[in-house]
Design a protein around this motif. Structure first.
Motif, mmCIF file in Angstrom:
data_model
loop_
_atom_site.group_PDB
_atom_site.id
_atom_site.type_symbol
_atom_site.label_atom_id
_atom_site.label_comp_id
_atom_site.label_asym_id
_atom_site.label_seq_id
_atom_site.Cartn_x
_atom_site.Cartn_y
_atom_site.Cartn_z
ATOM 1 N N UNK A 100 0.822 -1.208 0.000
ATOM 2 C CA UNK A 100 0.000 0.000 0.000
ATOM 3 C C UNK A 100 0.860 1.264 0.000
ATOM 4 N N UNK A 101 1.957 1.243 0.759
ATOM 5 C CA UNK A 101 2.871 2.389 0.764
ATOM 6 C C UNK A 101 3.494 2.596 -0.606
ATOM 7 N N UNK A 102 3.866 1.473 -1.250
ATOM 8 C CA UNK A 102 4.445 1.562 -2.592
ATOM 9 C C UNK A 102 3.428 2.122 -3.589
ATOM 10 N N UNK A 103 2.187 1.639 -3.492
ATOM 11 C CA UNK A 103 1.135 2.120 -4.393
ATOM 12 C C UNK A 103 0.884 3.609 -4.177
ATOM 13 N N UNK A 104 0.763 3.995 -2.908
ATOM 14 C CA UNK A 104 0.519 5.406 -2.588
ATOM 15 C C UNK A 104 1.645 6.304 -3.106
ATOM 16 N N UNK A 105 2.887 5.873 -2.888
ATOM 17 C CA UNK A 105 4.044 6.649 -3.332
ATOM 18 C C UNK A 105 4.084 6.746 -4.856
ATOM 19 N N UNK A 106 3.777 5.637 -5.531
ATOM 20 C CA UNK A 106 3.784 5.615 -6.989
ATOM 21 C C UNK A 106 2.674 6.485 -7.557
ATOM 22 N N UNK A 107 1.484 6.396 -6.982
ATOM 23 C CA UNK A 107 0.358 7.210 -7.467
ATOM 24 C C UNK A 107 0.644 8.698 -7.296
ATOM 25 N N UNK A 166 4.187 16.502 -17.011
ATOM 26 C CA UNK A 166 5.440 17.249 -17.054
ATOM 27 C C UNK A 166 6.496 16.577 -17.926
ATOM 28 N N UNK A 167 7.730 16.951 -17.665
ATOM 29 C CA UNK A 167 8.849 16.433 -18.467
ATOM 30 C C UNK A 167 9.077 14.945 -18.199
ATOM 31 N N UNK A 168 8.609 14.469 -17.050
ATOM 32 C CA UNK A 168 8.761 13.053 -16.703
ATOM 33 C C UNK A 168 7.505 12.238 -17.031
ATOM 34 N N UNK A 169 6.728 12.743 -17.997
ATOM 35 C CA UNK A 169 5.458 12.108 -18.344
ATOM 36 C C UNK A 169 5.643 10.655 -18.779
ATOM 37 N N UNK A 170 6.665 10.402 -19.578
ATOM 38 C CA UNK A 170 6.876 9.047 -20.079
ATOM 39 C C UNK A 170 7.150 8.074 -18.927
ATOM 40 N N UNK A 171 7.956 8.517 -17.965
ATOM 41 C CA UNK A 171 8.255 7.674 -16.820
ATOM 42 C C UNK A 171 7.016 7.469 -15.954
ATOM 43 N N UNK A 172 6.197 8.523 -15.820
ATOM 44 C CA UNK A 172 4.971 8.423 -15.025
ATOM 45 C C UNK A 172 4.000 7.424 -15.658
ATOM 46 N N UNK A 173 3.889 7.449 -16.989
ATOM 47 C CA UNK A 173 3.008 6.513 -17.690
ATOM 48 C C UNK A 173 3.510 5.074 -17.527
ATOM 49 N N UNK A 184 3.632 10.053 -7.357
ATOM 50 C CA UNK A 184 4.598 10.399 -8.404
ATOM 51 C C UNK A 184 3.891 10.599 -9.738
ATOM 52 N N UNK A 185 2.921 9.716 -10.048
ATOM 53 C CA UNK A 185 2.189 9.802 -11.317
ATOM 54 C C UNK A 185 1.416 11.117 -11.393
ATOM 55 N N UNK A 186 0.725 11.487 -10.291
ATOM 56 C CA UNK A 186 -0.055 12.734 -10.278
ATOM 57 C C UNK A 186 0.834 13.950 -10.538
#
Length: 516
Positions: free
Chosen positions: A263-270, A279-286, A272-274
């Motif tokens: 859950x912590x990993x999911x929360x942290x990842x979500x 932004x410039x890191x859009x590809x990595x976020x996707x 980052x995606x938001x």
């Protein structure tokens, strides 16, 4: 080689997933207990193993030529049989051999044919090898062990109660001695002495068995392994029931840690995606979003949904509220000696006795459902009774728990009905299912919910713990301890009532006894 191999089993009922990708084996001589909360799919698993239900996915593989005996309490039985004749059908093949042997003996005598005589002798040897001439003693042993002798072996099947009938079906199953026994809650209709006898029998059973039960002491005695149905899967544990409890607690803590880390990993990842999706890191976020979509998410660790049971107690006077004098109960004849007892306000009486001796009949007589054969009883005018009937009978089996409670209490809105059912441990997914499709435990909780919503000061309860899981039993026990009114309880579980009962009336004795 295993007797049974279950591989990648997945099955859903309505919108609820019971198990997903579950696998386990049953080996020769293995004694398996199956546990889980009400509604998790224990009885459904047995029906899948017998082929009665086809799973959504997975393979069920039985070893070839294995003989499977299934305790089906609702199996069609010729009601014209007496109990003894029905039990004798377990040896139908041997009786057919005997008839053929007698025929050959007669023909050999008439024709003086030595070949026919030798055929008859050969069949007789086979009968002796299969203990044919000990059949009566085998039947009598099972009859005594399960308490069927108290019913009477000359009784016709169609005159038996549901519990008596189930006991007779179990007896025939044990006499047949299959390679594998599949038993779903076999102790529900047995008294303490007969539960102990069955445990001893199963302990020495040379074949394998799978037993679904909520009776922890019973499972502790009979099981060499436990299959636990929880969190949408089936996990097998080796060892006794107490070994399983220790192992499960360790694994639960480990599961909670894994879930929290995920859950912590999911929360942290979500997060980052938001922040980076535009932004410039859009590809990595996707890319991280795709990783989340492919992730096998652990189910939330809701291990125990303990019911909250609380009776609505009305005031009650503290002097005698029920007087029973020379009461005779039964249908066409009296089942018991004359019964005498009285109960004061706030007193709690437990009624025990062999299954089928007339305990339920006595309660139905007190409730006015059937007339007394003789004697009389009198409730105080102030008494308001709350009654729990043992049988799971519904006026309309297609109604849902929501409809049942709403019909009984039309002033409650939908949200309130949901809330009351949830407090009794009925899962959200089951609230809108047909009542007849639910497990015995789930149906019992709906009955309890209806009882809890009816204010009373005198509870009459007939085997209310049948089908209930450990959490529900504990909640009901605490509620009865806290209840300030009077109670009459029929129960075969001494561990349930031992700590709080004010008195015990054993109605299997032949002489009259009074409870004061």
């Amino acid at each position: 080689m295993s007797l049974l191999k279950v591989e990648h089993l997945s099955h859903s009922f309505a919108d609820k997933k019971l198990y997903e990708n579950a696998s386990f084996d049953l080996y020769k001589g293995e004694h398996m207990g199956v546990v889980g909360q009400n509604g998790t799919g224990k009885s459904t698993l047995i029906r899948i193993l017998t082929g009665e239900i086809v799973p959504d996915k997975g393979e069920i593989s039985w070893q070839s030529n294995v003989q499977i005996g299934h305790l089906d309490q609702y199996a069609e039985v010729d009601g014209q049989y007496t109990i003894y004749d029905y039990l004798s059908t377990a040896f139908a093949d041997l009786f057919a051999m005997e008839a053929r042997m007698n025929q050959l003996y007669e023909e050999s005598a008439v024709k003086a044919d030595n070949q026919l005589l030798m055929q008859a002798v050969e069949i007789q040897e086979q009968l002796e090898t299969n203990d044919f001439y000990l059949i009566d003693s085998k039947i009598q042993k099972i009859i005594a062990g399960l308490g069927i002798d108290a019913i009477g072996t000359d009784r016709v099947i169609q005159t038996l109660s549901g519990g008596q009938r189930a006991k007779v079906i179990l007896a025939k199953l044990l006499l047949e001695q299959p390679n594998v026994l599949l038993l779903d809650e076999p102790t529900n209709f047995l008294d303490k002495e007969h539960v102990e006898w069955l445990a001893d029998y199963l302990l020495t059973f040379t074949g394998a068995f799978i037993v679904v039960s909520h009776d922890e002491a019973f499972l502790e005695k009979i099981s060499s392994c436990i299959c636990n149905i929880e969190l949408g899967t089936i996990k097998k544990y080796h060892g006794t029931f107490s070994d399983f409890i220790k192992q499960k607690e360790h694994l639960r803590q480990d599961y909670i840690r894994q879930y929290q880390a995920q859950q912590k990993h999911i929360e942290k990842t979500e997060e980052y995606i938001r922040k980076n999706i535009a932004g410039v890191n859009s590809k990595m976020a996707k890319g991280r979003r795709k990783q989340l979509e492919r992730m096998d998410r652990l189910a939330a660790p809701v291990f125990t949904q303990k019911p909250t049971i609380e009776f609505q107690a009305l005031p009650l006077i503290n002097h005698t509220v029920l007087e029973v004098n020379d009461l005779e109960v039964g249908y066409d004849r009296s089942l018991l000696p004359k019964i005498n007892f009285s109960i004061a306000g706030g007193q709690k009486l437990v009624i025990t006795g062999f299954n089928g001796i007339g305990k339920s009949t006595m309660l139905k007589t007190l409730m006015g459902i059937i007339p007394a054969i003789g004697g009389h009883f009198h409730f105080a005018r102030q008494v308001k009774i709350g009654y729990y009937e043992q049988d799971l009978k519904w006026e309309n089996g297609s109604w849902t728990p929501m409809q049942i409670i709403s019909d009984a209490f039309p002033k409650l809105n939908k949200k309130e009905v949901f809330s009351h059912l949830a407090r009794c441990g009925v899962k959200d997914a089951h609230v809108t299912q047909e009542i007849r499709s639910l497990s015995g435990g789930e149906q019992s909780k709906v009955k309890l919910c209806r009882l809890l919503l009816s204010p009373s000061n005198f509870l009459i309860l007939d085997e209310p713990t049948n089908h209930l899981d450990a959490e529900a039993k504990d909640a009901l026990q605490q509620a009865l301890i806290a209840f300030e009114g009077s109670v009459i309880l029929v129960s075969h579980e001494a561990s349930f009532y031992r700590e709080w009962a004010d008195g015990i009336l054993n109605i299997e004795v032949k002489e009259d006894k009074a409870y004061r």
